[in-house]
Design a protein around this motif. Structure first.
Motif, PDB file in Angstrom:
ATOM      1  N   TRP A 149      53.256  36.678  45.397  1.00  0.00           N
ATOM      2  CA  TRP A 149      54.196  37.529  44.653  1.00  0.00           C
ATOM      3  C   TRP A 149      54.005  37.484  43.142  1.00  0.00           C
ATOM      4  O   TRP A 149      54.378  38.425  42.447  1.00  0.00           O
ATOM      5  CB  TRP A 149      55.652  37.256  45.038  1.00  0.00           C
ATOM      6  CG  TRP A 149      56.235  35.935  44.642  1.00  0.00           C
ATOM      7  CD1 TRP A 149      56.236  34.790  45.384  1.00  0.00           C
ATOM      8  CD2 TRP A 149      56.948  35.633  43.439  1.00  0.00           C
ATOM      9  NE1 TRP A 149      56.882  33.796  44.703  1.00  0.00           N
ATOM     10  CE2 TRP A 149      57.332  34.286  43.517  1.00  0.00           C
ATOM     11  CE3 TRP A 149      57.288  36.367  42.313  1.00  0.00           C
ATOM     12  CZ2 TRP A 149      58.043  33.646  42.496  1.00  0.00           C
ATOM     13  CZ3 TRP A 149      58.003  35.738  41.302  1.00  0.00           C
ATOM     14  CH2 TRP A 149      58.372  34.400  41.403  1.00  0.00           C
ATOM     15  N   THR A 150      53.445  36.394  42.611  1.00  0.00           N
ATOM     16  CA  THR A 150      53.147  36.389  41.177  1.00  0.00           C
ATOM     17  C   THR A 150      51.744  36.890  40.947  1.00  0.00           C
ATOM     18  O   THR A 150      51.300  37.022  39.814  1.00  0.00           O
ATOM     19  CB  THR A 150      53.259  34.976  40.559  1.00  0.00           C
ATOM     20  OG1 THR A 150      52.302  34.116  41.170  1.00  0.00           O
ATOM     21  CG2 THR A 150      54.647  34.421  40.704  1.00  0.00           C
ATOM     22  N   ASP A 205      47.639  41.852  40.351  1.00  0.00           N
ATOM     23  CA  ASP A 205      47.451  43.181  40.909  1.00  0.00           C
ATOM     24  C   ASP A 205      46.082  43.731  40.508  1.00  0.00           C
ATOM     25  O   ASP A 205      45.243  43.025  39.954  1.00  0.00           O
ATOM     26  CB  ASP A 205      48.586  44.110  40.490  1.00  0.00           C
ATOM     27  CG  ASP A 205      48.683  44.273  38.986  1.00  0.00           C
ATOM     28  OD1 ASP A 205      47.675  44.064  38.278  1.00  0.00           O
ATOM     29  OD2 ASP A 205      49.774  44.630  38.510  1.00  0.00           O
ATOM     30  N   GLY A 259      59.989  41.953  35.622  1.00  0.00           N
ATOM     31  CA  GLY A 259      58.957  42.463  36.520  1.00  0.00           C
ATOM     32  C   GLY A 259      58.578  41.461  37.598  1.00  0.00           C
ATOM     33  O   GLY A 259      58.347  41.835  38.754  1.00  0.00           O
ATOM     34  N   LEU A 260      58.533  40.180  37.243  1.00  0.00           N
ATOM     35  CA  LEU A 260      58.268  39.140  38.247  1.00  0.00           C
ATOM     36  C   LEU A 260      59.386  39.081  39.275  1.00  0.00           C
ATOM     37  O   LEU A 260      59.138  38.880  40.472  1.00  0.00           O
ATOM     38  CB  LEU A 260      58.076  37.777  37.586  1.00  0.00           C
ATOM     39  CG  LEU A 260      56.746  37.561  36.893  1.00  0.00           C
ATOM     40  CD1 LEU A 260      56.760  36.251  36.113  1.00  0.00           C
ATOM     41  CD2 LEU A 260      55.603  37.570  37.902  1.00  0.00           C
ATOM     42  N   GLU A 272      61.182  41.579  40.220  1.00  0.00           N
ATOM     43  CA  GLU A 272      60.949  42.748  41.079  1.00  0.00           C
ATOM     44  C   GLU A 272      59.847  42.453  42.094  1.00  0.00           C
ATOM     45  O   GLU A 272      59.954  42.830  43.266  1.00  0.00           O
ATOM     46  CB  GLU A 272      60.571  43.964  40.230  1.00  0.00           C
ATOM     47  CG  GLU A 272      61.696  44.509  39.385  1.00  0.00           C
ATOM     48  CD  GLU A 272      62.855  45.028  40.220  1.00  0.00           C
ATOM     49  OE1 GLU A 272      62.611  45.631  41.291  1.00  0.00           O
ATOM     50  OE2 GLU A 272      64.002  44.825  39.805  1.00  0.00           O
ATOM     51  N   ALA A 273      58.787  41.787  41.640  1.00  0.00           N
ATOM     52  CA  ALA A 273      57.692  41.416  42.550  1.00  0.00           C
ATOM     53  C   ALA A 273      58.195  40.457  43.630  1.00  0.00           C
ATOM     54  O   ALA A 273      57.817  40.572  44.805  1.00  0.00           O
ATOM     55  CB  ALA A 273      56.542  40.787  41.773  1.00  0.00           C
ATOM     56  N   ARG A 313      60.073  42.481  46.243  1.00  0.00           N
ATOM     57  CA  ARG A 313      59.137  43.154  47.147  1.00  0.00           C
ATOM     58  C   ARG A 313      58.554  42.168  48.151  1.00  0.00           C
ATOM     59  O   ARG A 313      58.461  42.468  49.339  1.00  0.00           O
ATOM     60  CB  ARG A 313      58.019  43.844  46.355  1.00  0.00           C
ATOM     61  CG  ARG A 313      58.457  45.087  45.621  1.00  0.00           C
ATOM     62  CD  ARG A 313      57.301  45.870  45.031  1.00  0.00           C
ATOM     63  NE  ARG A 313      56.516  45.110  44.081  1.00  0.00           N
ATOM     64  CZ  ARG A 313      56.797  44.992  42.785  1.00  0.00           C
ATOM     65  NH1 ARG A 313      57.882  45.591  42.281  1.00  0.00           N
ATOM     66  NH2 ARG A 313      56.021  44.293  41.984  1.00  0.00           N
ATOM     67  N   HIS A 314      58.181  40.992  47.673  1.00  0.00           N
ATOM     68  CA  HIS A 314      57.623  39.961  48.550  1.00  0.00           C
ATOM     69  C   HIS A 314      58.618  39.556  49.647  1.00  0.00           C
ATOM     70  O   HIS A 314      58.236  39.350  50.801  1.00  0.00           O
ATOM     71  CB  HIS A 314      57.235  38.729  47.718  1.00  0.00           C
ATOM     72  CG  HIS A 314      56.809  37.552  48.517  1.00  0.00           C
ATOM     73  ND1 HIS A 314      55.576  37.460  49.110  1.00  0.00           N
ATOM     74  CD2 HIS A 314      57.479  36.410  48.842  1.00  0.00           C
ATOM     75  CE1 HIS A 314      55.487  36.315  49.760  1.00  0.00           C
ATOM     76  NE2 HIS A 314      56.619  35.672  49.617  1.00  0.00           N
TER      77      HIS A 314
END
Length: 154
Positions: free
Chosen positions: A38-39, A42, A143-144, A146-147, A150-151
């Motif tokens: 997750w971190t 991308d 943003g992290l 948010e990631a 999602r994870h």
């Protein structure tokens, strides 16, 4: 031309609720594979060095190059870990080899109806030409989070 020497200080607190148990959110921080996921880097990031040592006194390192851009380096030390309750770290950031900041971050986990409340509080000092980066750090941390959502499928 000499670098202007100056410091700036910044702090923020972000709170986010996740509709999953505390143990699930905790494991996303405590397990190397999950944290890398997750971190993770991308498509805009070319990974270089990665280390993960989740224990008091342990160090994490994450270094990579933004495609066509600068090399970012993150180094942290865990100063306090209480399972399912909190993680406290100090960390430093570099950009193309220039030390840009030192921060203290705490992440608290709280059981709430329907899931977990995570509170991230951070205080940072930004050096020289990076003195105005405090707002960007908060945006990046958001943003992290948010990631992580999602994870967790949240």
């Amino acid at each position: 031309m000499a670098t202007e020497r100056r410091l700036a200080h910044s702090s923020f607190t972000l709170t986010r609720d996740y509709p999953v148990p505390v143990e699930t959110v905790w494991f996303a921080f405590a397990d190397a594979d999950q944290k890398r996921n997750w971190t993770g880097d991308d498509d805009a990031f070319e990974p270089r060095e990665w280390a993960f040592d989740f224990r008091v006194g342990g160090r994490d390192i994450d270094e990579g190059r933004f495609h066509g851009g600068p090399v970012s380096r993150f180094e942290s030390v865990y100063t306090d870990i209480v399972e399912h309750h909190r993680i406290v770290t100090t960390y430093d950031m570099w950009l193309d080899g220039t030390h840009m900041s030192t921060s203290v971050a705490s992440i608290e986990f709280e059981v709430i109806d329907g899931g977990t409340r995570m509170t991230h509080t951070e205080q940072g000092v930004f050096f020289d030409q990076f003195w105005a980066d405090g707002a960007a750090r908060e945006t990046g941390t958001r943003g992290l989070h948010e990631a992580l959502a999602r994870h967790l499928g949240a």
